[in-house]
Scaffold this motif. Structure first.
Motif, PDB file in Angstrom:
ATOM      1  N   LEU A   1      34.429  41.456  50.702  1.00  0.00           N
ATOM      2  CA  LEU A   1      34.326  41.714  49.260  1.00  0.00           C
ATOM      3  C   LEU A   1      34.600  40.444  48.470  1.00  0.00           C
ATOM      4  O   LEU A   1      33.914  40.161  47.483  1.00  0.00           O
ATOM      5  N   ASP A   2      35.580  39.655  48.905  1.00  0.00           N
ATOM      6  CA  ASP A   2      35.866  38.383  48.228  1.00  0.00           C
ATOM      7  C   ASP A   2      34.667  37.445  48.299  1.00  0.00           C
ATOM      8  O   ASP A   2      34.324  36.782  47.324  1.00  0.00           O
TER       9      ASP A   2
ATOM     10  N   GLY B   1      35.600  47.759  44.672  1.00  0.00           N
ATOM     11  CA  GLY B   1      35.956  48.448  45.910  1.00  0.00           C
ATOM     12  C   GLY B   1      36.960  49.541  45.627  1.00  0.00           C
ATOM     13  O   GLY B   1      37.474  49.654  44.510  1.00  0.00           O
TER      14      GLY B   1
ATOM     15  N   THR C   1      37.335  41.075  57.779  1.00  0.00           N
ATOM     16  CA  THR C   1      37.843  42.308  57.181  1.00  0.00           C
ATOM     17  C   THR C   1      37.042  42.656  55.920  1.00  0.00           C
ATOM     18  O   THR C   1      36.380  41.795  55.335  1.00  0.00           O
TER      19      THR C   1
ATOM     20  N   SER D   1      38.193  43.266  53.028  1.00  0.00           N
ATOM     21  CA  SER D   1      38.732  42.495  51.904  1.00  0.00           C
ATOM     22  C   SER D   1      38.096  41.110  51.822  1.00  0.00           C
ATOM     23  O   SER D   1      37.718  40.648  50.742  1.00  0.00           O
TER      24      SER D   1
ATOM     25  N   ALA E   1      40.020  49.854  46.149  1.00  0.00           N
ATOM     26  CA  ALA E   1      41.326  49.409  45.661  1.00  0.00           C
ATOM     27  C   ALA E   1      41.281  48.914  44.219  1.00  0.00           C
ATOM     28  O   ALA E   1      42.320  48.685  43.605  1.00  0.00           O
ATOM     29  N   SER E   2      40.084  48.773  43.656  1.00  0.00           N
ATOM     30  CA  SER E   2      39.945  48.302  42.273  1.00  0.00           C
ATOM     31  C   SER E   2      40.434  49.373  41.307  1.00  0.00           C
ATOM     32  O   SER E   2      40.161  50.561  41.499  1.00  0.00           O
TER      33      SER E   2
END
Length: 60
Positions: free
Chosen positions: A7-8, A20, A2, A4, A22-23
């Motif tokens: 990005l992690d 991203g 995913t 997420s 959502a940040s």
């Protein structure tokens, strides 16, 4: 994988910031000097070192 998780993974590999949508600071970070181009990238990588750049260049 995913977005997420990707990005992690990127965050853990880089010294610089990875931002991203959502940040909380996404809108501020994505601003550009030319307001005619209002882009919404999936990720913004702010490289903090040469090692960050080299890693990402090799990954592509």
């Amino acid at each position: 994988m995913t977005l997420s998780l990707e990005l992690d993974e990127l965050r853990s590999a880089m010294a610089g910031a990875v931002v991203g949508p959502a940040s909380p600071d996404y809108d501020e970070v994505r601003k550009v000097w030319n307001a005619d181009h209002d882009q919404r990238p999936v990720v913004i990588a702010q490289f903090a070192s040469t090692a960050d750049v080299v890693r990402e260049a090799r990954a592509q």
